[in-house]
Design a protein around this motif. Structure first.
Motif, PDB file in Angstrom:
ATOM      1  N   CYS B 177     -20.453  -8.913 -19.670  1.00 11.48           N
ATOM      2  CA  CYS B 177     -20.095  -7.796 -18.793  1.00 11.48           C
ATOM      3  C   CYS B 177     -18.640  -7.926 -18.349  1.00 11.48           C
ATOM      4  CB  CYS B 177     -21.031  -7.719 -17.595  1.00 11.48           C
ATOM      5  SG  CYS B 177     -20.735  -8.989 -16.387  1.00 11.48           S
ATOM      6  N   ALA B 178     -18.149  -6.850 -17.719  1.00  9.95           N
ATOM      7  CA  ALA B 178     -16.727  -6.807 -17.380  1.00  9.95           C
ATOM      8  C   ALA B 178     -16.378  -7.934 -16.423  1.00  9.95           C
ATOM      9  CB  ALA B 178     -16.386  -5.465 -16.745  1.00  9.95           C
ATOM     10  N   GLY B 179     -15.429  -8.745 -16.802  1.00  4.16           N
ATOM     11  CA  GLY B 179     -15.007  -9.843 -15.943  1.00  4.16           C
ATOM     12  C   GLY B 179     -15.971 -10.999 -15.913  1.00  4.16           C
ATOM     13  N   GLY B 180     -17.094 -10.856 -16.599  1.00  8.90           N
ATOM     14  CA  GLY B 180     -18.139 -11.868 -16.508  1.00  8.90           C
ATOM     15  C   GLY B 180     -17.746 -13.191 -17.126  1.00  8.90           C
ATOM     16  N   TRP B 181     -16.947 -13.170 -18.146  1.00  7.21           N
ATOM     17  CA  TRP B 181     -16.615 -14.409 -18.845  1.00  7.21           C
ATOM     18  C   TRP B 181     -15.435 -15.122 -18.190  1.00  7.21           C
ATOM     19  CZ3 TRP B 181     -18.756 -17.880 -21.517  1.00  7.21           C
ATOM     20  CH2 TRP B 181     -18.026 -18.752 -22.339  1.00  7.21           C
ATOM     21  N   VAL B 182     -14.307 -14.454 -18.114  1.00  2.00           N
ATOM     22  CA  VAL B 182     -13.094 -15.128 -17.646  1.00  2.00           C
ATOM     23  C   VAL B 182     -13.188 -15.457 -16.158  1.00  2.00           C
ATOM     24  CG1 VAL B 182     -10.624 -14.893 -17.359  1.00  2.00           C
ATOM     25  CG2 VAL B 182     -11.717 -14.006 -19.394  1.00  2.00           C
ATOM     26  N   LYS B 183     -13.615 -14.492 -15.390  1.00  4.72           N
ATOM     27  CA  LYS B 183     -13.618 -14.714 -13.946  1.00  4.72           C
ATOM     28  C   LYS B 183     -14.615 -15.795 -13.565  1.00  4.72           C
ATOM     29  CE  LYS B 183     -11.774 -10.496 -12.101  1.00  4.72           C
ATOM     30  NZ  LYS B 183     -12.014  -9.296 -11.317  1.00  4.72           N
ATOM     31  N   THR B 184     -15.766 -15.794 -14.216  1.00  2.89           N
ATOM     32  CA  THR B 184     -16.749 -16.812 -13.875  1.00  2.89           C
ATOM     33  C   THR B 184     -16.238 -18.183 -14.284  1.00  2.89           C
ATOM     34  OG1 THR B 184     -18.323 -15.111 -14.476  1.00  2.89           O
ATOM     35  CG2 THR B 184     -19.214 -17.262 -13.933  1.00  2.89           C
ATOM     36  N   GLU B 278      -6.584  -8.747 -18.257  1.00  6.46           N
ATOM     37  CA  GLU B 278      -7.245  -9.727 -19.116  1.00  6.46           C
ATOM     38  C   GLU B 278      -8.481 -10.304 -18.439  1.00  6.46           C
ATOM     39  OE1 GLU B 278      -5.367 -13.431 -19.506  1.00  6.46           O
ATOM     40  OE2 GLU B 278      -5.841 -13.669 -21.621  1.00  6.46           O
ATOM     41  N   GLU B 279      -8.371 -10.506 -17.135  1.00  5.10           N
ATOM     42  CA  GLU B 279      -9.482 -11.145 -16.419  1.00  5.10           C
ATOM     43  C   GLU B 279     -10.705 -10.256 -16.382  1.00  5.10           C
ATOM     44  OE1 GLU B 279      -8.655 -12.526 -12.562  1.00  5.10           O
ATOM     45  OE2 GLU B 279      -7.129 -13.946 -13.213  1.00  5.10           O
ATOM     46  N   ALA B 280     -10.473  -8.972 -16.120  1.00  3.06           N
ATOM     47  CA  ALA B 280     -11.610  -8.092 -15.899  1.00  3.06           C
ATOM     48  C   ALA B 280     -12.140  -7.495 -17.205  1.00  3.06           C
ATOM     49  CB  ALA B 280     -11.202  -6.974 -14.946  1.00  3.06           C
ATOM     50  N   GLU B 281     -11.507  -7.840 -18.320  1.00  4.15           N
ATOM     51  CA  GLU B 281     -11.912  -7.253 -19.599  1.00  4.15           C
ATOM     52  C   GLU B 281     -13.313  -7.720 -19.982  1.00  4.15           C
ATOM     53  OE1 GLU B 281     -11.983  -4.806 -21.911  1.00  4.15           O
ATOM     54  OE2 GLU B 281      -9.890  -4.901 -21.292  1.00  4.15           O
TER      55      GLU B 281
END
Lengths: 742, 339
Positions: B177-184, B278-281
């Motif tokens: 999901c949006a931002g799920g990978w990088v932000k987490t 990039e973060e929220a992608e």
């Protein structure tokens, strides 16, 4: 027993202490700040999913986080750079949906970032201003207005920030011109007026904005702009006076500091107060800033007055109410009177309103008087005066009406005396025999006016002594249309005479003939230059003058000494060009002399002081009624407006006031009852619910109750004393009252 | 005496006769007491006056509204009620309140201050049918991330439990999901204190609000991170093939033409949201995720694992587990890199 823990203690979620630590040592707490920043970001994302939700979920609110990040932003300027953009975006997109306190927090955080210099003023104002104009929330508008004003103030404190001012003024101007029908322009008016009042904007561009507001299509905006021109300058003066009112008494402060407990805070406060006083002193001694009134800064007043009149007043399609129309008319007439403009259609427009039954007719009369000046053609004014005389001034009309009419005619004629015909004037002057005092006074006013400005229009027996003598002598010439009086300095002839007298005295003392030679005249002049401020050095207000001795000496040498060396002294009297002042020459026409003194010499401050003194010494003359009236007229500034009250004033003279009014008038605004300071203090203490002192209580105590004690203490006989002493010894022997006697 | 005259006058005043006037109300006596009263609020004995027993739906709605209550116990009790109702519900029938109503109101409680409420909240969402969770993953994940970066240690630890459960229920949605990978991932890095770029010179960073950052918590964090990496980097195990055979002869590649199985299938187009960085992608592809992971976090995590395996014991074991997960996930990425 287990100690009870507060909610925040339990979860160690204490942003305040973290903020404190971050500010103390930014590098060590970078990670923690980062973590909180991330928390802020996630909460922001949550908010953006549904901006209208309340944010008080859990224990840490977005509100607090925003506060935290804003307060610590200056510690990590790079990391917190997008923060301001976030706030700007959220505010400008969602300001209507956001919770009120969160929204206010965002606004104040943005201002905080501005104060920390992380964003510039232009960005801040460009964000806040569109919201101010478009939001529906009253409280937000108030907040934004206050923030905008304070930001503009603070960025203009050290020096005028011309660039910022210009951008904001352009924004306001565009707001007014883009949509002339909407009320949004009111914000431009409000902001400009506020800044004008605080003397932050005092230039022609601000006036231009207001001018544009006056020409808008919306009634509110129009009246806002017009009111600014009519009252903005007075408001500014009052604000300036007000700010200088709150004075600090340094002596008391110092005294208190000597007595009270000495703490660092107190010392700091004292220092601050001293600095304040010093600053104020400096401000007081600084030259007064030259502030032009808004009416004078107007560009093209003629065009402005014409458009105002034709667009809002004459135009049959304009939907202004009578009240707003009246203030627009007031502005137009003010402009006409002040700048001596020519708006001929204004007078014919006013003609139909000049009937006693017209609502607020005195305002119309005042407007007419204000719009009159000496360049208005008399034949335009004549029908108006005729109409006022016909409608208002008759035996049948009420006395107030007649008084107002006469007063209005007088005001008009004072500005343009040529508008009056002799038959009408003689008719009107007859009203001075009226029974009503108001009418009487108004008619007398008209009479005395024409004794001065046009006595030949009056009947012979009405002219009075002075005017008759002047007419016979031919001194009082009739003023013709368009003629302007020659400018002069009042009392300059007195100075001239005084100078001549002085010179003669000096020559007599030296044993020379009374006739002055030219070289000496010039020497005198040189002396004057030397004595530039000899006579005025006792006055403080002329401290700004700089003594330029050497220049004066040089002039002396270059001018007169050359002549002295080259020519014999006897010839000089013939060579004398400009200077007069001897007794023989004083018989020449006065007019010529004055012009010569004014054109050939520069008056030194010493001269000016002497001039003033001479004027004062001629005070006998100023006690005469005609002179008094002239002084009164001179005192009334040309910028001051004529209002309906001026017209109504005459009618009020005859009116009998009630007893209450009289009592109130006599009392003025003095305090009702006199009290000593002690009594005032006591009253204050009582009202605060505090008790009295012991002394006071003792003084108030019932006399009979105090008798016993007083007697017991003072009037004991020696026997009594002996008795009690014995009793005391006995008691102490047996061990107290309930001793172990058995 | 002056005062006595005054007093006499006052006394006289007391016994003055009150004049009655026609058409006027009678003047009130001097000792008249006003007995009327005003009330700011009226308290009712019972809150509802309806005689019928409320339905389960109504009760559930009521309990849902009580989740905003200021008292901890009230919130917990309401959650408990909802949990019992939902878990006692027969699986075939629709829930008394749909999950789309329950989840948005409940998810805020991830950040609740009281531990009991949080635990009960976890129980409640665990009792919800798994299929319903998938469509709410992104908002749930947002709240979970908010909890992971929370100032309070308890909430941070609790967030790991929620995330573990989320991964087990809808792992694929979480990582894509949006931002799920990088932000987490960034959340994890800041939680563990493994920063990619080290700004300060000090080796040991004592961090605020993490006084009890003991090994146990860190082990838990690392285990959750391992689970997260597995979900994001592993090869999807079972790809369901629809009609891959001869049954639908004239149609080839049917799976591309049927409706997508996932909810909000076009979310990656981001038609209505704000622009993403990039973060929220959204990183829907496994290879994308591998690439981003390699760029952002791999080095930091490897260094962190190094540190923790040196410590040995429980921590070392967790480190080894994490390393294994990472290696397995990045196996084919390196091959791609080499080629």
């Amino acid at each position: 027993m287990k100690r009870k823990l507060g909610a925040l203690e339990k979860v160690d979620a204490d942003l305040t202490s973290l903020q404190y630590k971050v500010r103390r040592d930014p590098q060590s707490y970078f990670e923690d700040h980062q973590q909180q920043y991330m928390q802020y970001q996630t909460l922001r994302d949550l908010l953006l999913q549904n901006p209208s939700t309340s944010d008080d979920t859990g224990i840490v609110r977005l509100n607090d986080l925003i506060d935290f990040v804003a307060h610590t932003a200056d510690c990590y300027p790079k990391a917190a750079a997008p923060f301001a953009d976030d706030l700007i975006q959220i505010l400008s997109l969602h300001h209507d949906e956001l919770q009120a306190d969160l929204r206010d927090k965002m606004v104040s955080s943005l201002v905080l970032l501005r104060n920390k210099d992380l964003i510039d003023s232009a960005t801040l104002l460009n964000t806040l201003f569109p919201i101010l104009v478009s939001t529906h929330s009253k409280s937000l508008r108030a907040l934004l207005f206050q923030k905008i004003i304070s930001d503009l103030r603070s960025s203009n404190v050290k020096a005028t920030n011309h660039r910022l001012n210009r951008t904001i003024q352009t924004v306001l101007f565009n707001l007014l011109t883009s949509d002339r029908e909407s009320t949004k322009g009111l914000w431009a008016v409000k902001i400009t007026r506020e800044l004008w009042k605080r003397q932050i904007w005092a230039d022609a561009r601000a006036v231009d904005i207001m001018k544009e507001a006056c020409l808008s299509e919306n009634e509110k905006v129009i009246t806002g702009g017009v009111r600014f021109f009519l009252g903005g300058d007075k408001e500014r003066e009052e604000a300036a006076d007000e700010s200088s009112d709150d004075e600090i008494d340094m002596r008391t402060l110092r005294h208190q500091a000597g007595i009270n407990k000495k703490t660092k805070k107190k010392a700091r406060e004292l220092k601050q107060a001293a600095a304040n006083v010093k600053r104020k002193e400096r401000k007081k001694s600084a030259p007064h800033p030259l502030n032009f009134s808004a009416l004078h800064l107007l560009h093209d007043p003629q065009g402005f007055a014409e458009t105002l009149f034709s667009r809002h007043v004459q135009n049959s399609k304009s939907k202004l109410s009578l009240e707003s129309k009246l203030i627009v008319l007031q502005l137009v007439s003010r402009l006409v009177g002040l700048h001596k403009l020519t708006v001929i259609s204004l007078y014919s427009y006013l003609l139909k309103f000049l009937t006693p039954r017209q609502k607020s007719v005195t305002s119309f009369l005042a407007i007419l008087a204000q719009a009159t000046h000496n360049l208005v053609p008399p034949d335009v004014l004549e029908p108006l005066i005729q109409k006022i005389a016909n409608e208002f001034v008759s035996e049948a009309s009420a006395s107030e009406v007649a008084a107002a009419g006469l007063n209005a005619i007088r005001e008009v004629c004072a500005r343009q005396p040529l508008a009056m015909s002799d038959t009408l004037l003689q008719d009107l002057v007859m009203y001075r025999k009226s029974k009503d005092k108001g009418v009487q006074m108004a008619a007398r006013g008209l009479l005395s006016l024409y004794r001065e400005v046009g006595a030949e229009l009056l009947k012979k027996r009405d002219r009075g002594k002075d005017a008759t003598i002047a007419l016979i002598a031919g001194g009082a010439k009739e003023q013709r249309f368009g003629e302007e009086a020659v400018g002069e300095i009042q009392g300059i002839d007195l100075l001239e005479q005084w100078k001549a007298e002085e010179r003669r005295k000096r020559r007599e003392a030296a044993g020379l003939p009374a006739d002055a030679a030219a070289d000496e005249v010039e020497e005198d002049e040189a002396e004057n230059w030397n004595n530039w401020d000899v006579e005025s050095d006792d006055s403080d207000d002329s401290g700004g003058w700089i003594n330029v001795e050497s220049d004066g000496e040089e002039i002396n040498i270059s001018d007169s000494e050359d002549e002295k060396e080259n020519r014999p002294a006897a010839k000089k009297a013939k060579v004398a060009k400009s200077e007069t002042g001897s007794k023989a020459q004083s018989e020449e026409p006065v007019q010529k002399q004055i012009s010569k003194l004014l054109t050939s010499t520069i008056l030194t401050p010493a001269d000016l002081k002497q001039l003033r003194a001479l004027q004062e010494s001629a005070a006998v003359k100023s006690q005469m009624p005609g002179a008094k009236r002239a002084a009164l007229l001179a005192a009334r500034h040309a910028d001051d407006a004529i209002t309906a009250e001026t017209i109504e004033a005459a009618a009020a003279i005859g009116k009998k006031s009630t007893k209450e009014e009289k009592v109130a008038m006599a009392k003025g605004d003095r305090e009702e009852k006199h009290q000593s300071t002690a009594a005032k203090r006591k009253e204050k203490k009582e009202s605060e619910g505090k008790s009295t002192t012991n002394k006071e209580k003792a003084r108030k105590k019932n006399f009979l109750m105090t008798l016993g004690k007083a007697k017991g203490k003072n009037k004991r006989s020696l026997v009594d004393i002996k008795k009690t002493m014995k009793g005391h010894i006995n008691r102490s022997k047996r061990g107290g009252k309930r001793g172990n006697k058995g | 005496m002056g005062s006595s005259a005054k007093k006499k006058k006052e006394k006289k005043k007391d016994f003055q006769k009150v004049k009655l006037k026609v058409g006027k109300t009678k003047a009130k006596a001097a000792n008249h007491t006003n007995t009327s009263f005003k009330a700011k609020a009226i308290a009712l004995k019972q809150q509802s006056i309806s005689t019928h027993a409320p339905t389960v739906e109504a009760q559930c709605a009521h309990q849902l509204s009580l989740l905003n209550h200021k008292s901890d116990t009230q919130r917990r009790d309401s959650l408990a009620y909802l949990t019992t109702v939902i878990s006692a519900h027969p699986p075939g029938l629709p829930l008394p309140q749909p999950a789309s109503v329950i989840v948005p109101t409940v998810q805020r409680l991830v950040l609740d201050g009281s531990n009991g409420v949080r635990q009960q909240m976890l129980k409640l969402i665990q009792s919800l049918p798994k299929a319903d969770i998938a469509s709410h993953t992104d908002s749930l994940l947002l709240h979970t991330r908010a909890a992971m970066t929370h100032l309070s240690t308890d909430i941070r630890t609790f967030a790991l439990e929620v995330l573990e459960w989320l991964l087990s229920v809808a792992g694929d949605e979480v990582v894509s999901c949006a931002g799920g990978w990088v932000k987490t991932l960034k959340c994890f890095l800041s939680l563990l204190g493994w920063q990619a770029e080290v700004g300060s010179k000090w080796s040991a960073m004592r961090t605020y609000g993490r006084g009890a950052s003991d090994a146990k918590v860190q082990v838990k964090q690392m285990n959750t991170l391992a689970a997260f990496l597995r979900a994001g980097l592993m090869q999807p195990t079972a790809t369901v093939t629809i009609g891959a055979g001869t049954g639908t002869f004239p149609l080839w590649q049917t799976e591309h033409h049927v409706l997508s199985e996932r909810s909000n299938a076009f979310a990656h187009l981001n038609l209505f949201g704000s622009t993403r960085d990039e973060e929220a992608e959204m990183y829907e592809d496994r290879e994308d995720r591998q690439r981003v992971f390699h760029e952002l976090a791999e080095g930091a995590i490897a260094a962190g694992i190094e540190q923790s395996t040196k410590g040995g014991g429980e921590l070392g074991r967790a480190g080894a587990y994490l390393r294994k997960a990472m290696k397995e996930g990045m196996v084919d990425f390196h091959r791609v890199d080499l080629l």
